[in-house]
Every structure is written in structure tokens, then in C-alpha cells.
Design an enzyme around this catalytic site. Structure first.
Site, short mmCIF file in Angstrom:
data_model
loop_
_atom_site.label_atom_id
_atom_site.label_comp_id
_atom_site.label_asym_id
_atom_site.label_seq_id
_atom_site.Cartn_x
_atom_site.Cartn_y
_atom_site.Cartn_z
N ASP A 34 0.87 -1.18 0.00
CA ASP A 34 0.00 0.00 0.00
C ASP A 34 0.90 1.22 0.00
O ASP A 34 1.97 1.21 0.62
CB ASP A 34 -0.91 0.00 1.23
CG ASP A 34 -2.19 0.79 0.99
OD1 ASP A 34 -3.26 0.18 0.80
OD2 ASP A 34 -2.10 2.04 0.95
N GLU A 154 -13.82 -9.55 -8.01
CA GLU A 154 -14.13 -9.99 -6.65
C GLU A 154 -15.58 -9.65 -6.34
O GLU A 154 -16.03 -8.55 -6.62
CB GLU A 154 -13.18 -9.28 -5.67
CG GLU A 154 -13.36 -9.69 -4.24
CD GLU A 154 -13.39 -11.21 -4.10
OE1 GLU A 154 -12.44 -11.87 -4.51
OE2 GLU A 154 -14.41 -11.73 -3.60
N PHE A 155 -16.30 -10.60 -5.76
CA PHE A 155 -17.72 -10.39 -5.50
C PHE A 155 -18.04 -10.30 -4.00
O PHE A 155 -19.20 -10.38 -3.61
CB PHE A 155 -18.55 -11.53 -6.13
CG PHE A 155 -18.34 -11.64 -7.62
CD1 PHE A 155 -18.99 -10.77 -8.49
CD2 PHE A 155 -17.47 -12.57 -8.16
CE1 PHE A 155 -18.80 -10.85 -9.86
CE2 PHE A 155 -17.27 -12.67 -9.53
CZ PHE A 155 -17.93 -11.80 -10.38
N GLU A 158 -19.09 -6.34 1.89
CA GLU A 158 -18.54 -5.88 3.15
C GLU A 158 -19.39 -6.42 4.29
O GLU A 158 -20.59 -6.60 4.15
CB GLU A 158 -18.50 -4.35 3.18
CG GLU A 158 -17.43 -3.83 2.26
CD GLU A 158 -17.36 -2.32 2.24
OE1 GLU A 158 -17.74 -1.67 3.23
OE2 GLU A 158 -16.92 -1.78 1.22
N LYS A 227 -18.44 -8.46 -13.95
CA LYS A 227 -18.42 -7.74 -12.68
C LYS A 227 -19.37 -6.53 -12.69
O LYS A 227 -20.21 -6.36 -11.80
CB LYS A 227 -16.99 -7.29 -12.36
CG LYS A 227 -16.85 -6.46 -11.12
CD LYS A 227 -17.25 -7.20 -9.85
CE LYS A 227 -17.47 -6.23 -8.72
NZ LYS A 227 -17.77 -6.83 -7.45
N CYS A 283 -19.53 0.45 -3.90
CA CYS A 283 -19.61 -0.27 -5.18
C CYS A 283 -20.83 0.07 -6.02
O CYS A 283 -20.68 0.54 -7.14
CB CYS A 283 -19.53 -1.77 -4.92
SG CYS A 283 -17.91 -2.25 -4.32
N LYS A 286 -21.17 3.67 -7.62
CA LYS A 286 -20.03 3.90 -8.53
C LYS A 286 -20.10 2.98 -9.75
O LYS A 286 -19.89 3.42 -10.89
CB LYS A 286 -18.75 3.66 -7.74
CG LYS A 286 -17.49 3.45 -8.53
CD LYS A 286 -16.29 3.38 -7.63
CE LYS A 286 -16.07 2.04 -6.97
NZ LYS A 286 -15.61 0.98 -7.85
#
Ligand code: UDX
Ligand code: UDX
Length: 472
Positions: A34, A154-155, A158, A227, A283, A286
Site C-alpha cells: 500500500d 471480486e464479489f 462488506e 463484474k 460499489c 459507482k
């Protein structure tokens, strides 16, 4: 278990950090990169920074051993066979995904490439990003034979991110090259073979050794579209049920019964049919905007998505109108808000409808006492405390002496509230529930005026008796 693979994950946010510890959990060796030095230091010391079930334990188990954290992308690139890019792809002014972080990571990887690597798009990106990453790396002087770029969306959701990662509905790998597809298949082999689920300490979930997840191999472009189309379809499902809930309100029908009636059709399915105050998070808003923008640029009419967005924005205004009609006027009213996160079981407030509604209520002159089990710190950074906006230690403290209580996030903790205690704390027992956490007749029995989404409002038995005797 199969052979350990050296993996780099670039970006240690919700997606990257979860992917990193889960790759370690299935036996790989991971370096997590990062560019935020303070984040790297926090992760090295065991602070997860995000609220996710199982994450603290996995971080504790693997940190600085099978998962190490660094800011040095060059070193991580050299040390790895596969490099997963999981940096942010925020929304730009015109709705497009801003891919500048992905581009700068691709340039930096290019500068350190000296042997064959597979670069994997994990971030949600629009179709053609794969091609752009290839072109960018080649422009930086790297021979095409030294790398492949794969799309592996990636599915995870959170709040249930770790379990979602380890128990996926499917694993999608968009690869246009055989060796790259083979490497990804090896990385996910502990899941697809079922071997992981036979371990005694495996994180529990829906997959098992006898029912492991399926790996779907597609072209890179197809995976990119899978996606965006998945998120857009789920958002559409939510807007659809919200529109139907408005119809229920207008007719006196009950959305819970209607959603169950629809969802039992196996072609439709019952999930993501919960009405509410609109979808939020990092997500859906956006990705719907980005998908719409991609279609526009390709000359495809996808106005359906514009309607999805419109219904979503309208849902918040409708909720505000409900609060107003429950309280007559809003100026000067003291209101408890339960929930700041964009959904339950997370401390994420990005694009949270709860934050939008608080701003709308403050603009109407209300004073607010807010509580959330995990998101107060983040909310305070965006909406600092003031005489009009206070933050409480628990739900009952927030409810003390208020004119109404609003439920804006579906935390399990809220559904388990002690109703008599809540009733005693409030000045007027008016609850406006944007998440349908309670059964209306239970609320009525406990003396509340209870207004929810797509279901008839209920009033305390005492009020009804008064209304009946006034009518005589
Ligand atoms: C984000 C996007 O929202 C999602 O669409 C995408 O699929 C993956 O990235 P998330 O993990 O929630 O998801 O984002 P965030 O928590 O912001 O994490 C991104 C991380 O990347 C941050 O820790 C940031 O410091 C880091 N980063 C960003 C880099 O390491 N390098 C950069 O150049 C930019
Ligand atoms: C979503 C996708 O589900 C996931 O596959 C993708 O990887 C990232 O985006 P996430 O944003 O974490 O995951 O949360 P999700 O559970 O999908 O909820 C998104 C929003 O929709 C929340 O605001 C939630 O409250 C709302 N929602 C969800 C509803 O209003 N009704 C529903 O039935 C489901």
C-alpha cells in the site's frame, strides 16, 4: 494442500486486505503493498482498520509471516508470481471510473518486471482496462512475453467479506492466455478442489469439500463485463423492489408479503429484494454509473440504469417525506438516528444513505443524536459533532427525549433492541424504520407509532381507541 504460490496484492483496503489474508489462509505466501505508510504500519502492528468478521483473527495468525506488509511495490513485484491490483477505482465527475491509480500501479510494476509475471485486475474496472494495462506495460519497455494480464473480479460483500471470499458463488477468471489461466487455477485450487473445506479449522460457509465453488474461465473482456453487470443487476433488483414498495404503500399492500411471493419463484430468487432507503456503499453507486458511462461511450442505449439511479435517489427523499408526515414539522425537532454505515455489520460510510439523510434532516432544522455500533468515528470525520449533531454511546442514549427515532442501517444489534426500554427513553414513541427491522404488530403492541417501508403504518392501540371514540 497444493503448492504455495508467491502473491503480491497491491492496495490493502476492503478488497485487497481481505484477499491477502484469505490467500494466506488457503496456503499462499503474500506480500501486501500500500502506498499509505500509516496504513502499512497499522497493519504490521495487527490493527485491521476495517470492521470485518474473522479478519482480526486471520491477520493475527498470518501478519508478518505468511502475509507481510510493505510500501515497496518494486520489491513485491520481483518477489511474486502473480500481482493482484486492488487499488481504488473511484467515480470521476462524469460517472466514469477513475483509473489513474490502476495506471500508476501498472507503470510501477512495469519498471520492475524482469521475469514472467501474471498481473491480475481485482479492482472493479470497465471493459478494455485489461488492454490498457497491457499497452501501458509495453509502452514502458517490457516485452509482451514477460507478462499476462488477467481479470479476476471480486464479489465479496462488506461485513461478510472473509466468508464470501472463501465461499464464493463462483470464481471468474478472464484470461486470454493459457499459462495465466493455469496459474490462477492453481491459486484457487484449494477452494475449487474442496481441500480447504476439509481442514478442521476452515472458516465456515456455504461451500464444502463435496460442494466446492466452480471456476468459470472466460475472456478478459467478458470477466470485466461480468463484474459490472452483476453489480448493476443487483442494484436494479433493489430499485425494482423499492419501486414496488411504493406501489404497496399507495395501495395498502405489504411489501414483505409481495417480496416473498416474488422471491419464491426460483427464476427470480429471494435475495436482494429487501426494500429500504436505497442502496449505498463503495460499489453499487459507482459501478452503476461507470457501467452506464461505458455503454454511453459505446453508443449503447442503457437508460434502464439511469432509471435505477433515479429510483435510488428518490427513495431517500420519500423517507424524508415520511419523517415529515410523522412529525408534521421538522424544524427544531430532536431526532435519534440509529445507523450511520451504508449497511449493517460494517464501519464503512462511503455513499451511505444514512449520511445523506442526516444532512437532509440538518438542512431542515432538526437536531440529531446519532448512534452506530462501529461507524461513529468515521462519521465524525465527515460530519463533526455540533450543537445540532451529537453522537451517543448506545441506542438508548440516542433515543432519550427524542421526538422520533429513525432506523437507517440494518445492524443485527438494532433488531434486538429492548422495546420497553426504548419506549421509556423517548419523549414521543414514533419510530420510522428505513430497513423494516421490526414486525409492525409487535411495535404497535409496545405502544409505538411505527412507519416502515412498503407496509401500512401502525399506531398505538391507545391512539386508535381515542380515534374511534372521537368518531362516535
Ligand atoms: C476499491 C474500489 O472501491 C473497488 O471498486 C475496487 O474493486 C477495489 O478497490 P476498496 O478495497 O474498498 O475497493 O478500496 P479502499 O479501501 O479505498 O482501498 C484501496 C487501497 O489502495 C487503499 O489502502 C490505498 O491506500 C491503496 N492505494 C491506492 C495504493 O496502494 N496505491 C495507489 O496508487 C492508490
Ligand atoms: C456489493 C456486492 O453485493 C458485492 O458482490 C460486490 O463485490 C461489492 O458490492 P456491498 O457493497 O459490500 O457488496 O454490499 P451489499 O450487501 O451488496 O449492499 C449494498 C447496498 O444495497 C447496501 O446499502 C444495502 O443496504 C443495500 N441493499 C442490499 C438493499 O437495500 N436491499 C437488499 O436487498 C440488499
Amino acid at each position: 494442500m497444493s503448492k504455495s504460490i508467491q502473491i503480491a496484492v497491491v492496495g490493502s483496503g476492503y478488497v485487497g486486505l481481505v484477499a491477502a489474508v484469505c490467500f494466506a489462509e488457503i496456503g499462499h505466501s503474500v506480500v501486501c503493498v500500500d502506498n499509505d505508510q500509516s496504513k502499512v504500519a497499522a497493519l504490521q502492528s495487527g490493527d485491521t482498520l476495517i470492521h470485518e468478521n474473522y479478519l482480526p483473527a486471520l491477520l493475527q495468525r498470518y501478519r508478518n509471516t505468511k502475509v507481510r506488509f510493505t510500501t515497496d511495490l518494486s520489491e513485491a513485484t520481483r518477489a511474486s508470481d502473480a500481482i493482484f491490483i486492488a487499488v481504488g477505482t473511484p467515480q470521476s465527475e462524469n460517472g466514469d471510473a477513475d483509473l489513474s491509480y490502476v495506471e500508476s500501479v501498472a507503470c510501477e510494476i512495469a519498471r520492475s518486471l524482469s521475469s514472467y509475471k501474471v498481473i491480475v485486475e481485482k479492482s472493479t474496472v470497465p471493459v478494455y482496462t485489461n488492454e490498457w494495462i497491457c499497452r501501458t506495460i509495453e509502452r514502458n519497455g517490457v516485452a509482451r512475453s514477460l507478462f499476462d494480464v488477467v481479470s479476476n473480479p471480486e464479489f465479496l460483500r462488506e461485513g461478510t467479506a472473509v466468508a464470501d471470499f472463501l465461499h464464493p458463488d463462483r470464481i471468474v477468471v478472464g484470461a486470454d492466455s493459457e499459462p495465466a489461466a493455469a496459474l490462477l487455477a492453481r491459486i484457487y485450487a484449494p477452494l475449487t478442489s474442496g481441500a480447504y473445506y476439509s481442514q478442521p479449522d476452515a472458516i465456515p460457509g456455504r461451500c464444502s469439500a463435496s460442494a466446492p465453488p466452480h471456476l468459470l474461465l472466460t475472456s478478459a473482456k467478458s470477466a470485466e463485463i461480468v463484474k459490472h453487470a452483476s453489480n448493476a443487476f443487483l442494484a436494479l433488483k433493489i430499485s425494482f423492489i423499492n419501486a414496488v414498495s411504493n406501489l404497496c404503500e399507495a395501495t395498502g399492500a405489504n411489501i414483505e408479503q409481495v417480496a416473498r411471493g416474488i422471491g419464491l419463484d426460483s427464476r427470480i430468487g429471494s435475495r436482494f429484494l429487501r426494500p429500504g432507503i436505497g442502496y449505498g456503499g463503495s460499489c453499487f453507486p459507482k459501478d452503476v454509473a461507470a457501467f452506464r458511462s461505458v455503454a454511453e461511450q459505446l453508443g449503447i442505449d442503457f437508460n434502464l440504469l439511469t432509471e435505477v439511479e433515479k429510483i435510488n435517489a428518490e427513495q431517500k427523499k420519500r423517507f424524508l417525506a415520511k419523517v415529515r408526515s410523522a412529525l408534521w414539522t421538522l424544524r427544531g425537532k430532536r431526532i435519534a438516528v440509529l445507523g450511520l454505515a451504508f449497511k449493517g455489520e460494517t464501519n464503512d460510510i462511503r455513499e451511505s444513505p444514512a449520511i445523506d439523510l442526516i444532512e437532509m434532516l440538518l438542512a431542515e432544522g432538526c437536531s440529531i443524536v446519532a448512534y452506530d455500533p462501529a461507524a461513529i468515528e468515521r462519521a465524525q470525520a465527515e460530519l463533526p459533532p455540533s450543537p445540532q449533531l451529537q453522537y451517543a454511546q448506545d441506542a438508548y442514549a440516542a433515543a432519550t427525549d427524542v421526538d422520533a427515532l429513525l432506523i437507517l442501517t440494518d445492524w443485527r444489534e438494532f433488531a434486538a433492541l429492548d422495546l420497553p426500554r426504548l419506549y421509556t427513553a423517548m419523549r414521543y414513541p414514533v419510530v420510522v424504520d428505513g430497513r423494516n427491522l421490526f414486525d409492525p404488530s409487535t411495535m404497535q403492541q409496545h405502544g409505538f407509532t411505527y412507519i416502515s417501508i412498503g407496509r401500512p403504518a401502525v399506531y398505538p392501540a391507545r391512539d386508535l381507541e381515542l380515534a374511534a371514540s372521537a368518531a362516535k
